[in-house]
Scaffold this motif. Structure first.
Motif, short mmCIF file in Angstrom:
data_model
loop_
_atom_site.label_atom_id
_atom_site.label_comp_id
_atom_site.label_asym_id
_atom_site.label_seq_id
_atom_site.Cartn_x
_atom_site.Cartn_y
_atom_site.Cartn_z
N VAL A 13 0.92 -1.33 -0.30
CA VAL A 13 0.15 -0.08 0.19
C VAL A 13 0.83 0.92 0.17
N MET A 14 2.24 1.44 0.65
CA MET A 14 2.92 2.70 0.50
C MET A 14 3.63 2.98 -0.75
N VAL A 15 4.21 1.40 -1.33
CA VAL A 15 5.44 2.12 -2.23
C VAL A 15 3.38 2.77 -3.08
N VAL A 16 2.96 1.65 -3.55
CA VAL A 16 2.01 1.76 -5.04
C VAL A 16 0.89 3.43 -5.21
N CYS A 17 0.86 3.36 -3.62
CA CYS A 17 -0.06 4.87 -3.02
C CYS A 17 0.91 5.94 -3.67
N PHE A 18 1.92 5.96 -2.87
CA PHE A 18 2.85 7.11 -2.97
C PHE A 18 2.99 7.02 -4.40
N SER A 19 3.64 6.28 -4.87
CA SER A 19 4.17 5.92 -6.59
C SER A 19 2.90 6.81 -6.67
N VAL A 20 1.51 6.79 -6.88
CA VAL A 20 0.45 6.91 -7.98
C VAL A 20 0.61 8.64 -7.42
N LEU A 21 0.72 9.08 -6.07
CA LEU A 21 0.40 10.39 -5.28
C LEU A 21 1.63 10.75 -6.26
N LEU A 22 2.97 10.52 -6.27
CA LEU A 22 4.14 11.24 -7.03
C LEU A 22 3.37 11.29 -8.27
N PHE A 23 3.31 10.33 -8.87
CA PHE A 23 3.16 10.68 -9.90
C PHE A 23 2.11 11.84 -10.34
N PHE A 24 1.35 12.00 -10.11
CA PHE A 24 -0.07 12.46 -10.36
C PHE A 24 0.64 13.77 -9.80
N GLY A 25 0.75 13.81 -8.61
CA GLY A 25 2.06 15.31 -8.47
C GLY A 25 2.94 15.90 -9.18
N TYR A 26 3.27 15.09 -10.19
CA TYR A 26 4.11 15.63 -11.72
C TYR A 26 3.10 16.36 -12.97
N GLU A 27 1.96 15.04 -12.64
CA GLU A 27 1.05 15.86 -13.53
C GLU A 27 0.42 17.16 -13.72
N ILE A 28 0.32 17.67 -12.20
CA ILE A 28 -0.20 19.09 -11.58
C ILE A 28 1.10 20.02 -12.05
N TYR A 29 1.73 19.27 -11.92
CA TYR A 29 2.85 20.77 -12.06
C TYR A 29 3.00 21.17 -13.74
N VAL A 30 2.79 19.76 -14.13
CA VAL A 30 2.62 20.07 -16.21
C VAL A 30 1.68 20.85 -16.17
N ALA A 475 2.12 24.99 -4.38
CA ALA A 475 2.33 24.66 -3.65
C ALA A 475 0.79 24.66 -2.52
N GLU A 476 -0.66 24.10 -2.83
CA GLU A 476 -0.93 23.40 -2.65
C GLU A 476 -1.79 21.57 -2.49
N TYR A 477 0.02 21.78 -3.81
CA TYR A 477 -0.12 20.20 -3.50
C TYR A 477 0.21 19.86 -2.38
N TRP A 478 1.67 20.91 -1.96
CA TRP A 478 2.13 20.21 -1.15
C TRP A 478 1.86 20.51 0.20
N ARG A 479 1.33 21.78 0.64
CA ARG A 479 0.07 22.04 1.51
C ARG A 479 -0.60 21.16 1.93
N TRP A 480 -1.02 20.40 0.90
CA TRP A 480 -1.93 19.24 1.58
C TRP A 480 -1.44 18.04 1.42
N TRP A 481 -0.20 17.94 1.52
CA TRP A 481 0.56 16.90 2.00
C TRP A 481 0.64 16.70 3.68
N VAL A 482 1.21 17.93 3.88
CA VAL A 482 1.33 18.73 5.54
C VAL A 482 -0.48 18.39 5.80
N VAL A 483 -1.23 19.01 5.74
CA VAL A 483 -3.50 18.93 6.35
C VAL A 483 -3.44 17.63 6.10
#
Length: 747
Positions: A13-30, A475-483
């Motif tokens: 769960v940790m590996v798969v879910c964080f991979s998805v979170l990071l991949f689509f976080g990159y999509e937000i950047y793009v 900023a919103e993407y990383w802020r919600w990592w915290v919140v």
């Protein structure tokens, strides 16, 4: 269940879910909305530059940012959402201009057929994406430029000292001359324009805007789409499927563990000898009590600003303590005292679990206490200086007010807090290490406890991943990592394991069941919670894939909460098991309250706003603080109080408490919270939602609607619940102080 399989599931769960979170976080950047280097009119006149837009974002942050109204729906609720407000004002101006040009009248006086024609002209103008990627320029029509200039004049008068907008400023709790100079005002207007432009401009090759057609407004053609509806229905299916599977799991396994709990005849902690470092945590709990009381006080002031925008019962406070500061402190103090209670409990439990007091552990506990005090007091002072415009834009980001809700404190204070969490982690691990080295039945639960401790320290670092002038979507993407991930994710795991340790230590739960239950609960929480972070980013300039993922997985976050009744009933039954357990009654009752508010606050009120079609109309309305208050205090706050009471009980285990005030405090918290939610926040949120569906977010947040007699009455009704809740906080402080002075101890 085999714990080996649970550990494999946990890692997967940790590996798969964080991979998805990071991949689509990159999509937000793009795919984030572009910031044009130049905004030009058709005639070639430059209105804004990219640097002015970014500086304008910094100006907005310096006055409180998301603590004074909202942008893209994220922020506070007294002032308008500036992106929705700007867009509607722009649209009305342009429609009136078009109507006057054609028929020498206003848009409102046109017949329906002509209004439809004028709206089509307007939408053709403002929805078309005229940003040129090669030259990084944005061209707008001369008519729209006129509307922009009119908006800039309005906002200048609103945020400075326009006499004709004094009533509006009071309604929105904006102090006079919030912005001190016209250059800063121009820059903030540039940022407001860009944020609104992203809300109405369609993505290249798409028929949906950068913010997925949010905010809804019929004039500009922003409507919910079929995809919003589809992913809402899909999220409900995922919820039902998850509940069904979890119910099947419980039915399948309920008879496998037939061991009857054998509760000890005497208190297992009666012989507990508190070590010097354990005793040193007492002052943490004094600070927790004081911060609760202070948070309640500024919360009362903050709530009152909604009905009296420039003061408190006739006392004009906005020039000294503006709304954006009182709300900042209210939110930050909640995080500070809850986190302090949890961290102190960890420091208290670690030596008790291992039976070892590491050398200089007390010194480390005292050092961390001093560091936390510096962060709390320093960040609060910096936030005040920033909002009062005593710092420049650069210094404000580092030492003042970042402008982002929940991570308002300046970057310098963030670094100090992150450093404090690392110190805490070091103290925790060195105290737990002797027990981790021993191959015992409790080792696996200890490992999970250690992992959650590492995550608490590490994941706050996500708030350091964006820079001073980072793109708002980033900023919103990383802020919600915290919140979301830090607070709602790994704090939840920490809470699960620490409660398990408490019950095991008291002999009320065997270690095998505690380990299996904690691992299983952690997997369920994180399966929905990690990717479920995206449900906060539906309309933050993210692609539609974020809505699909956020809707699907955030629904799974609710799944374990539907069975909270089992946990509440089990904890209640524990209070009936033996005579000595009554010593821990109010700590266990706090855990019962956690289960109740998890179901109601995080579950019912959380899912109320989670589905895309619901949040499309509810984003930035009082349905959000409805969920926020019930979840943040009801779940995490009551858990912090419960852990504090357990730790204090461990320090005074040989003494009998005078619990009348504690009982009074507990029920004041529950009754006051319920009244606050049901008598004020819920009805206000429902009426706002109806207004949002009928007219748009701009209207649901407007002065005309929020200052109506009905809405004012509902907001005034908060005073009853707030007052009872405040009595609860006073009672808790009185009790905690009394443990030292003696009035909370029976002779």
């Amino acid at each position: 269940m085999n714990t080996k399989k649970l550990w494999i599931a946990f890692i997967t769960v940790m590996v798969v879910c964080f991979s998805v979170l990071l991949f689509f976080g990159y999509e937000i950047y793009v795919q984030k909305p572009p910031i044009p280097e130049k905004v030009l009119t058709e005639g070639g006149v430059q209105l804004f530059s990219s640097q002015e837009i970014m500086d304008g974002q910094s100006v907005w942050q310096s006055i409180g940012g998301q603590e004074m109204g909202s942008v893209w729906g994220h922020g506070s609720y007294v002032a308008p959402d500036w992106s929705a407000d700007w867009l509607h004002r722009e649209a009305v101006f342009m429609l009136d201009k078009l109507a006057f040009k054609n028929d020498s009248t206003t848009y409102e006086k046109e017949n329906p057929e002509k209004q439809a024609f004028l709206k089509a002209l307007l939408q053709k103008d403002i929805r078309k994406n005229t940003y040129d990627e090669s030259s990084k320029t944005l061209k707008i029509s001369d008519l729209r430029a006129e509307a922009i200039n009119a908006n800039m004049e309005y906002y200048k008068n609103l945020f400075t000292n326009g006499k004709d907008l004094e009533k509006t400023r009071n309604a929105y709790a904006i102090p006079e001359n919030t912005i001190k100079d016209l250059a800063s005002m121009h820059k903030m207007n540039a940022f407001f324009f860009w944020a609104a432009w992203a809300c109405v401009t369609e993505r290249p090759g798409k028929d949906i805007t950068y913010t997925s057609n949010w905010p809804g407004d019929d004039l500009i053609g922003n409507h919910a789409t079929g995809k919003h509806l589809f992913w809402t229905m899909f999220s409900i299916i995922m919820l039902l499927l998850g509940i069904g599977l979890l119910g099947f799991y419980y039915a399948r396994n309920k008879d496998k563990d037939t061991d009857v709990e054998k509760y000890p005849e005497k208190d297992p902690l009666i012989d507990l000898k508190a070590t010097p470092s354990m005793k040193a945590t007492l002052k943490y709990f004094w600070i927790v009590s004081g911060l609760i009381l202070l948070q309640v006080i500024v919360g009362i002031i903050t709530a009152h600003y909604g009905v009296e925008g420039n003061g408190f019962y006739g006392l004009k406070l906005d020039s000294l303590l503006p709304y954006s500061i009182s709300r900042t402190w209210h939110v930050q103090l909640a995080i500070f005292w809850i986190a302090t209670a949890w961290l102190a409990t960890g420091l208290f439990i670690a030596p008790a679990v291992s039976g070892v007091e590491p050398k200089y552990q007390k010194f480390g506990v005292n050092l961390l206490f001093g560091a936390l005090l510096i962060v709390v007091l320093g960040s609060m002072a910096g936030e005040w200086l920033g909002v009062m415009q005593k710092l420049g834009l650069v210094n404000n980001f580092y030492f003042g007010h970042q402008g982002y809700e929940y991570v308002d404190l300046g970057r310098f204070w963030q670094f100090l807090l992150f450093g404090g969490l690392l110190i805490w982690l070091f103290l925790m691990i060195r105290a737990l290490l002797p027990a981790l080295k021993v191959k015992s039945d409790s080792r696996q639960l200890l490992i999970l406890f250690t992992i959650s401790s590492i995550a608490i320290a590490a994941f706050y670092g996500a708030g350091l991943m964006y820079g001073r002038q980072a793109h708002l979507s980033v900023a919103e993407y990383w802020r919600w990592w915290v919140v979301h991930l830090w607070v709602e994710g790994f704090f939840e795991v920490f809470a699960t394991t620490v409660i398990a340790f408490v019950l095991v230590k008291l002999g009320l739960l065997n270690i095998k069941r505690a380990t299996v239950g904690s691992l299983f609960a952690t997997i369920i929480y994180l399966l929905g919670g990690i990717i479920g972070t995206f449900h906060h980013l539906y309309f933050a300039g993210a692609p539609m894939s974020i809505i699909a993922l956020g809707a699907s997985f955030s629904a799974l976050e609710v799944v374990p909460l539907v069975l909270m009744g089992f946990e509440a009933w089990h904890n209640y039954q524990l209070t009936k098991t033996t005579v000595w357990i009554k010593k821990y009654k109010w700590a266990i009752y706090s855990f019962i309250a956690v289960a109740f508010w998890n179901l109601v606050g995080a579950g019912v009120f959380g899912f109320l706003i989670n589905p895309p079609i619901a949040l499309y109309y509810m984003q930035g309305l009082n349905t959000t603080p409805l969920h926020g208050h019930a979840a943040l205090f009801g779940v995490y706050g009551m858990l912090g109080i419960g852990l504090m009471l357990f730790s204090l009980r461990g320090m005074t285990v040989a003494q009998e408490w005078n619990e009348k005030v504690l009982k009074f405090s507990f029920w004041c918290f529950q009754i006051g919270m319920t009244m606050m939610l049901l008598m004020s926040l819920l009805p206000v949120g429902i009426l706002q939602t109806i207004a949002s569906v009928d007219h748009g977010i701009w209207y649901a947040r407007s002065m005309e609607f929020m200052q109506s007699p009905t809405m004012q009455t509902l907001r005034w009704l908060r005073v009853f619940g707030d007052t009872i809740f405040a009595f609860g906080s006073v009672g808790l402080v009185y009790f905690v102080i009394g443990l030292k002075t003696g009035w909370s101890i029976k002779k």
